[in-house]
Motif scaffolding. Structure first.
Motif, short mmCIF file in Angstrom:
data_model
loop_
_atom_site.label_atom_id
_atom_site.label_comp_id
_atom_site.label_asym_id
_atom_site.label_seq_id
_atom_site.Cartn_x
_atom_site.Cartn_y
_atom_site.Cartn_z
N VAL A 1 1.97 -25.41 25.94
CA VAL A 1 1.62 -24.02 25.70
C VAL A 1 0.80 -23.53 26.88
O VAL A 1 -0.12 -24.21 27.33
CB VAL A 1 0.78 -23.85 24.40
N GLN A 2 1.15 -22.36 27.38
CA GLN A 2 0.40 -21.71 28.45
C GLN A 2 -0.04 -20.35 27.93
O GLN A 2 0.77 -19.62 27.35
CB GLN A 2 1.28 -21.51 29.69
N VAL A 3 -1.31 -20.02 28.12
CA VAL A 3 -1.83 -18.73 27.67
C VAL A 3 -2.73 -18.17 28.76
O VAL A 3 -3.56 -18.87 29.32
CB VAL A 3 -2.65 -18.87 26.36
N SER A 4 -2.56 -16.89 29.04
CA SER A 4 -3.39 -16.20 30.01
C SER A 4 -3.98 -14.96 29.33
O SER A 4 -3.23 -14.10 28.85
CB SER A 4 -2.56 -15.80 31.24
N GLY B 1 20.04 -25.94 26.41
CA GLY B 1 20.76 -26.74 25.42
C GLY B 1 19.91 -27.87 24.86
O GLY B 1 20.26 -28.48 23.85
N PHE B 2 18.81 -28.12 25.51
CA PHE B 2 17.91 -29.21 25.10
C PHE B 2 16.50 -28.67 24.88
O PHE B 2 15.94 -28.79 23.81
CB PHE B 2 17.92 -30.29 26.19
N LYS B 3 15.94 -28.05 25.92
CA LYS B 3 14.58 -27.50 25.83
C LYS B 3 14.66 -25.98 25.82
O LYS B 3 15.44 -25.39 26.54
CB LYS B 3 13.74 -27.99 27.01
N VAL B 4 13.79 -25.38 24.99
CA VAL B 4 13.68 -23.93 24.97
C VAL B 4 12.25 -23.55 25.34
O VAL B 4 11.30 -24.21 24.92
CB VAL B 4 14.09 -23.34 23.60
N ILE B 5 12.13 -22.53 26.17
CA ILE B 5 10.82 -21.99 26.51
C ILE B 5 10.80 -20.55 26.03
O ILE B 5 11.65 -19.73 26.42
CB ILE B 5 10.55 -22.05 28.03
N TYR B 6 9.88 -20.28 25.12
CA TYR B 6 9.69 -18.93 24.59
C TYR B 6 8.62 -18.24 25.43
O TYR B 6 7.63 -18.86 25.81
CB TYR B 6 9.22 -18.97 23.14
N GLY B 7 8.82 -16.96 25.69
CA GLY B 7 7.84 -16.16 26.41
C GLY B 7 7.19 -15.18 25.45
O GLY B 7 7.80 -14.76 24.46
N TYR B 8 5.95 -14.83 25.74
CA TYR B 8 5.17 -13.95 24.86
C TYR B 8 4.35 -12.95 25.67
O TYR B 8 3.79 -13.30 26.71
CB TYR B 8 4.17 -14.76 24.02
N SER B 9 4.29 -11.74 25.15
CA SER B 9 3.34 -10.72 25.61
C SER B 9 2.67 -10.18 24.37
O SER B 9 3.36 -9.83 23.40
CB SER B 9 4.04 -9.57 26.34
N ILE B 10 1.36 -10.14 24.37
CA ILE B 10 0.62 -9.55 23.26
C ILE B 10 -0.09 -8.32 23.79
O ILE B 10 -0.85 -8.40 24.76
CB ILE B 10 -0.36 -10.56 22.63
#
Length: 147
Positions: A62-65, A87-96
């Motif tokens: 998890v990365q948070v800035s 197909g193996f790893k998923v990286i979700y992106g977030y903006s709050i």
């Protein structure tokens, strides 16, 4: 379908703030999970159903800035998307964002699917072809400008 972005609204509760009156940093990770769950729901799937079939999706990273604090009574908008998927790893992106659209937090979380009984990784394409196809269609194709 192309680059799907889920929107989740949260009203900041008093219990989520710290002694300085701002949202405690740990709550943003909880909100990211809510956004991730909403994105999966928007794509027509359910984490709960995946878990019933004996597959888990643990967090690898998890990365948070932190950019601008949110406070009690603010309304937060969590934007969530699939930043990358192979197909193996998923990286979700977030903006709050706050209700004025100002960026409060950016982040990402990495996940793989594993068998519950032995935590051995699985390929989505083999066990969940429909999820795999939806993720391929929904993932970000390129870096969006201002998204």
């Amino acid at each position: 379908m192309s680059h799907v972005v889920a929107h989740t609204n949260i009203e900041v509760r008093y219990a989520e703030t710290d002694q300085m009156g701002v949202v405690h940093h740990s709550n943003y990770i909880v909100w990211m999970e809510l956004g991730r769950t909403q994105l999966i729901k928007d794509l027509g799937f359910s984490y709960a159903e995946m878990e019933k079939s004996g597959i888990l999706a643990p967090v690898l990273d998890v990365q948070v800035s932190y950019k601008k604090p949110l406070t009690y009574g603010d309304n937060a908008i969590i934007k969530t998307w699939i930043d990358s998927y192979d197909g193996f790893k998923v990286i979700y992106g977030y903006s709050i964002l706050n209700e004025s659209g100002e960026l409060s937090v950016t982040g990402s979380s990495s996940h793989v699917c594993v068998r519950k009984e032995d935590f051995r990784p699985i390929r989505m394409k083999k066990m969940f072809l429909d999820w795999h196809e939806a993720y391929e269609k929904a993932k970000k194709k390129q870096q969006p400008v201002g998204d």
